[in-house]
Design an enzyme around this catalytic site. Structure first.
Site, short mmCIF file in Angstrom:
data_model
loop_
_atom_site.label_atom_id
_atom_site.label_comp_id
_atom_site.label_asym_id
_atom_site.label_seq_id
_atom_site.Cartn_x
_atom_site.Cartn_y
_atom_site.Cartn_z
N LEU A 265 -4.57 10.45 6.05
CA LEU A 265 -3.80 9.60 5.14
C LEU A 265 -3.19 8.42 5.91
CD1 LEU A 265 -2.42 8.87 2.48
CD2 LEU A 265 -0.71 10.64 2.95
N GLN B 188 -5.89 5.85 6.70
CA GLN B 188 -6.25 5.05 5.52
C GLN B 188 -5.17 4.02 5.22
OE1 GLN B 188 -8.80 4.57 3.63
NE2 GLN B 188 -7.82 3.40 2.00
N GLU B 189 -3.92 4.40 5.41
CA GLU B 189 -2.81 3.51 5.08
C GLU B 189 -2.65 2.37 6.09
OE1 GLU B 189 -1.88 3.54 2.20
OE2 GLU B 189 -0.17 4.82 1.80
N SER B 190 -2.78 2.67 7.38
CA SER B 190 -2.41 1.66 8.38
C SER B 190 -3.35 1.57 9.57
CB SER B 190 -1.02 2.00 8.93
OG SER B 190 -1.07 3.21 9.66
N TYR C 242 0.68 9.51 -4.17
CA TYR C 242 1.24 8.87 -2.98
C TYR C 242 0.99 7.37 -3.04
CZ TYR C 242 2.38 8.28 2.01
OH TYR C 242 2.95 7.90 3.20
#
Length: 478
Positions: A312, A315-317, A386
């Site tokens: 996660l 994928q986010e940063s 999220y």
């Protein structure tokens, strides 16, 4: 893509299967002296299933439980019959065919239908279509057809049906060469990625799965027509078993169970580009070592597999602790100001604070979902929440119900979440507009990144959640 239901359960398929039922029943009547290796279907409470140990059919997952499309199908079938199920796993398909011929199981699961084997076994209804393809190493030139292989040898796994397609092709390409190997398709594809073999013929699902672990693999072209996958029964299979199988597959096709299972294992595998896979594999070596202890701590805090949290975060940063979006979402877990305040984060750009807060928030989102939503759908929905918030996820669930879909199935929410950006839908919902399509992209991408990390990173093997939720205000309702 999934096979069309009209193809899977066509009258032609049904007719062939019913012929097999009565043919096998007649053969059984003339073989009273046959020494069985498994108890007759109607005289046992245990269903014995032969299958190959592979990510395409049956395997042990990260939690130590068994999974796989055919594991789930056979388990559901046994449950419907009120029977126990026992799996006989073999390393290769040729062993599966051999055990089936010796009647060492009631059926073999995950078998490709072929003319050769149709002479000796009865196949159940087709539940998946796969496309045989030539896989190549992208470090070398991509061949456009079989004529461009330059005399190099194709490798195939022993026992697969691809030899039939290659034999047909040899009439037009006399110089075509191939070799059957005592390896699984997954092992052959790994060797192809390592440059140890020239080409491999495998099913499209197997190649697409392997591409997510070996970014220098790809399919060059299709080989022949698509092939149906089904359960295979020995000629001595009882009529009652064959009829029960037909009834089972008709039911799961009609009620959506088959669609949900196919999506669970294959619905996300073509989401990433090879550059995405290269990216996480490279940063796993350079950046992840500095963050691993934080992810371990996050697992202790939340009870969630650290590799899922890391997926996660990637994928986010892309594991950039200083990441900042134009909307002021910041940090390695890309927390909003509101979420950061709720999780008592003082510095969103502090990697440890961000990871721990993101993990706790994700666990909280999972906890808030109705208990009837089962895994893995529960995890994918929490990922969507999220990204877009639990309120918009609930809108998507309500919309699914209005459309006659299941609000508890991720495969159906993948259809309704993108509709939250369309006025004809969002104006009828309580929380209005949302970029629901982004939530689907995030969840599906995290699924693949998680699988990659599961393959290359060991689980965190000790410790239990150490934070009592009731004593921490940040776990309260929001």
């Amino acid at each position: 893509m999934f096979p069309d239901s009209s193809y899977l359960f066509s009258m032609r398929s049904l007719s062939r299967f019913l012929i097999a039922i009565f043919g096998c029943g007649a053969l059984l009547a003339s073989c009273d002296s046959f020494e069985r290796s498994v108890l007759p279907f109607d005289k046992t409470d245990e269903l014995v299933v032969i299958t190959v140990n592979s990510p395409d059919t049956y395997y042990e997952n990260a939690e130590g439980s068994y999974a796989g499309l055919d594991y789930d199908l056979a388990t559901e079938f046994a449950k419907e019959l009120g029977m126990k199920v026992r799996f006989k796993t073999v390393p290769r398909l040729d062993k599966a065919w051999s055990l089936l011929e010796k009647h060492k199981g009631h059926f073999a699961a995950g078998m490709n239908i072929s003319a050769k084997h149709s002479r000796h076994v009865a196949f159940g209804p087709i539940y998946q279509l796969v496309q045989p393809q030539l896989a190549y190493n992208t470090d070398y030139n991509k061949p456009k057809n079989l004529h461009q292989l330059g005399g190099r040898t194709i490798r195939i796994a022993k026992g697969v049906t691809h030899a039939e397609q290659l034999n047909k092709a040899k009439h037009e390409v006399p110089e075509l060469k191939w070799k059957e190997m005592d390896l699984t398709p997954d092992e052959l594809l790994a060797r192809l990625a390592e440059g140890k073999v020239d080409y491999v013929v495998a099913d499209s699902t197997q190649i697409n799965l392997a591409k997510n672990f070996y970014p220098n693999l790809n399919a060059a072209f299709n080989l022949g027509d698509s092939v149906g996958r089904a359960w295979a029964f020995s000629p001595f299979a009882e009529q009652a078993l064959l009829e029960a199988t037909q009834k089972f597959f008709t039911r799961i096709q009609q009620d959506g169970t088959l669609t949900r299972l196919l999506d669970r294992y294959y619905g996300h595998i073509e989401r990433l580009h090879h550059t995405d896979v290269n990216g996480i594999l490279a940063k796993r070596r350079t950046i992840l070592p500095e963050l691993r202890e934080h992810f371990y701590e996050a697992e202790e805090l939340s009870g969630i597999d650290w590799r899922l949290i890391a997926a996660l975060a990637y994928q986010e940063s892309h594991w950039d602790a200083l990441a900042t979006s134009p909307s002021n979402v910041r940090g390695i877990m890309m927390l909003t100001e509101i979420t950061a305040d709720r999780m008592k984060v003082t510095d969103r750009l502090d990697a440890r604070q961000s990871i721990l807060a993101g993990a706790r928030y994700f666990a909280l989102l999972k906890d808030k979902l109705p208990t009837r939503i089962k895994e893995p759908d529960r995890t994918w929905m929490a990922l969507a929440a999220y990204n877009q918030g639990p309120s918009h996820l609930e809108d998507a669930r309500i919309l699914a119900q209005k459309m006659g879909l299941s609000p508890d199935a991720w495969v159906d929410l993948k259809k309704t979440l993108p509709l939250l950006s369309q006025s004809e839908h969002f104006r009828t919902l309580r929380h209005g507009f949302a970029r629901g399509g982004q939530a689907v992209v995030l969840a599906e991408s995290v699924r693949i990144y998680y699988e990659i990390l599961q393959k290359y990173e060991p689980p965190y093997s000790w410790g239990f959640p150490i934070v009592a939720r009731k004593e921490d205000d940040s776990w309260q309702e929001f």
